[in-house]
Scaffold this motif. Structure first.
Motif, short mmCIF file in Angstrom:
data_model
loop_
_atom_site.label_atom_id
_atom_site.label_comp_id
_atom_site.label_asym_id
_atom_site.label_seq_id
_atom_site.Cartn_x
_atom_site.Cartn_y
_atom_site.Cartn_z
N ASP A 6 -44.77 18.16 -16.33
CA ASP A 6 -43.86 19.27 -16.65
C ASP A 6 -44.09 19.80 -18.07
O ASP A 6 -43.62 20.87 -18.40
N ARG A 14 -46.91 22.16 -12.74
CA ARG A 14 -45.85 21.77 -13.67
C ARG A 14 -44.68 21.15 -12.92
O ARG A 14 -43.70 20.71 -13.51
N PRO A 43 -38.41 16.54 -14.16
CA PRO A 43 -37.20 16.92 -13.43
C PRO A 43 -37.55 17.31 -11.98
O PRO A 43 -38.73 17.51 -11.67
N LEU A 44 -36.56 17.42 -11.16
CA LEU A 44 -36.68 17.78 -9.73
C LEU A 44 -37.39 16.72 -8.91
O LEU A 44 -36.82 16.13 -8.02
N SER A 101 -43.17 22.47 -28.35
CA SER A 101 -42.92 21.05 -28.21
C SER A 101 -42.04 20.53 -29.35
O SER A 101 -41.10 19.77 -29.13
N ASN A 129 -34.37 21.54 -13.47
CA ASN A 129 -35.36 22.59 -13.55
C ASN A 129 -36.60 22.04 -14.21
O ASN A 129 -36.52 21.20 -15.09
N TYR A 130 -37.79 22.50 -13.77
CA TYR A 130 -38.98 21.90 -14.33
C TYR A 130 -39.44 22.57 -15.62
O TYR A 130 -40.35 22.09 -16.28
N GLN A 131 -38.83 23.71 -15.97
CA GLN A 131 -39.19 24.31 -17.25
C GLN A 131 -38.87 23.31 -18.35
O GLN A 131 -37.86 22.64 -18.31
N GLU A 132 -39.75 23.23 -19.35
CA GLU A 132 -39.57 22.10 -20.27
C GLU A 132 -38.57 22.35 -21.38
O GLU A 132 -38.44 21.58 -22.30
#
Lengths: 134, 361
Positions: A10, A35, A64-65, B188, B318-321
């Motif tokens: 991710d 991702r 996540p997920l 990051s 959610n996979y957005q970091e």
């Protein structure tokens, strides 16, 4: 021998780094980056790799997920002929002994590599994989 | 003491009960029972009974047997045996089997009973405080474990990424590629920074005392506007606010701002980049001592099966970091402090609405 890669992480930066290292170190036939583990699993389910090719899955654990653990669980439910085409290597920053031990217990997980990925440890991994196959 | 101490007195002789009640009803709240079933019923209906007196000599089951039972079923009230016997056997029994706090000799005098009640009450309070502290400690310990676990991912993760990037930077010749990597490194680091700030928020909500002041929602929202107006423009999101406040509202500004800031920040964070009409709406109305806050976005939405878990520590749907898994957990804790409620409705690909209600304190 032809090696291609599937990266599942991710973190955008970690994907970028792993991709660069792989491209610089060995000439892979392809690198796919995901991702999110779910679509990666779907792709693997639908398209089996070509014969005679090793596909290495570099898998992050904490996502996540769908986590790396969940991914491996689902992967092991796929038909054996699909599973055989892939080698899963865990690429994670975790130091948690339980996590490492637990994930190495899956039969399809062949190696645990601590982040960050470097040229040296990539080469070591690939060498031991080639030995495994031949 | 604002409330009278609740005491249960059990004796098979009604005149004893009457006598006890007559002597102590001004000082304490006295409940009585003539037999054990009645006493058990009374304990069930009044979980706040702090002290139980029981006569040893009762038909069917004696005082010790009664205490032996409630020691397990109703462990909180402090047990005091009243007995005319002075034989050592029954006293040993009472202590060992009934685990009694004290025994009072019959016929009792008021001073004995009052001193027994005082001591028992102190003991009860110490015990219940210990239970509360223990629960707090257990919760803190579980959270500490979660923290320790998340440290390797949320702190070490970004750091190992930066380290990896520095390693490969030596091999990169192309300037654009370098810039792309620097951009990712920056992201990051920002994420790591957010994590640390949230950790600080988490700590200040958990430990801080409330500081109640008059709240002007116009002022709070102006602060939000200064934070979000510029980034809103750059990502093409319309930021609308609507405030209706005609009455005074009293609350603690810090947790209140934390709630607003987290919800609004999420509303911007989880926008759908591909959508044309993107907006974040904040609506606040204060009426009858209650503030109702809506934070509505046109974002990506939350999958139904994740919605129950979004308020959990380190949970991310959610996979957005960009997410740290801290924000909504902090919101939930801040609301707990302010006695508020939160509801969420979400439609995938259409957006999410949070509705928060907070009473004026």
């Amino acid at each position: 021998m032809n090696i291609s890669f599937i990266l599942i992480d991710d973190s955008e930066l970690d994907c970028f780094i792993a991709k660069k290292i792989i491209e610089q170190t060995i000439k892979p036939s392809s690198i796919k980056v995901f991702r999110n583990a779910k679509p990666a699993l779907e792709t693997i389910r639908e398209k089996t790799a070509d014969i005679g090719q090793i596909v290495v899955i570099l898998l992050d654990l904490h996502m996540p997920l769908m986590s790396g653990f969940q991914f491996v669980e689902e992967f092991e439910k796929l038909p054996v002929e699909i599973q055989e085409k892939y080698k899963i290597i865990i690429l994670s920053s975790t130091r948690n002994k339980n996590d490492i031990f637990r994930v190495l217990n899956y039969k399809n997980v062949s190696h645990f590599q601590e982040k960050p990925l470097t040229r040296e440890n990539l080469l070591t991994m690939v060498d031991s994989l080639k030995k495994d196959v031949s | 003491m604002s409330e009278k101490i609740k005491i249960l007195y059990v004796d098979d002789e009604p005149e004893n009960l009457l006598g006890f009640k007559a002597s102590f009803r001004f000082e304490y709240q006295i409940l009585t029972a003539v037999n054990i079933p009645q006493a058990l019923n009374c304990l069930d209906n009044h979980p706040d009974i702090k002290i139980v007196f029981c006569d040893q000599r009762m038909p069917v089951r004696n005082g010790v047997e009664f205490f032996e039972e409630i020691r397990i079923s109703h462990p909180l009230p402090i047990r005091i045996l009243i007995t005319a016997y002075t034989d050592v056997e029954s006293i040993i029994d009472a202590i060992n089997r009934g685990n009694i706090f004290r025994y009072v000799k019959k016929p009792w005098n008021e001073a004995d009973i009052i001193s027994a009640i005082d001591e028992a009450y102190k003991y009860y309070m110490t015990n219940s405080m210990l239970i509360v502290k223990n629960e707090e400690l257990e919760k803190a310990y579980t959270e500490l474990n979660k923290f320790a676990y998340s440290v390797s991912h949320d702190i070490r993760g970004p750091l190992s990424g930066i380290l990896g990037a520095i390693n490969i930077a030596r091999e990169i010749e192309d300037l654009d590629e370098m810039k792309e990597m620097l951009f990712l490194m920056e992201k990051s680091l920002k994420k790591l920074d957010t994590y640390i700030i949230s950790m600080h928020d988490y700590y200040s909500i958990q430990r801080g005392e409330l500081k109640i002041t008059d709240i002007d929602f116009h002022k709070l929202v102006d602060e939000l506007k200064t934070i979000y107006m510029v980034p809103a423009k750059t990502i093409g999101v319309t930021f609308n606010v609507d405030i209706k406040q005609a009455e005074t509202f009293r609350s603690d500004e810090i947790p209140l701002m934390l709630i607003l800031n987290n919800l609004v920040s999420n509303a911007f964070k989880y926008q759908d980049q591909h959508k044309k009409n993107k907006s974040v709406d904040v609506m606040i109305s204060v009426e009858n001592n209650l503030a109702t806050i809506y934070v509505k976005d046109t974002g990506i939405g939350i999958l139904g099966n994740h919605i129950g878990e979004i308020f959990n520590l380190f949970y991310r749907a959610n996979y957005q970091e960009v997410g740290s898994g801290f924000g909504l957990y902090n919101v939930k804790n801040a609301l707990l402090k302010l006695n508020g409620q939160i509801e969420v409705t979400s439609v995938m690909d259409q957006g999410t609405t949070f509705r928060v209600t907070i009473p004026s304190i």
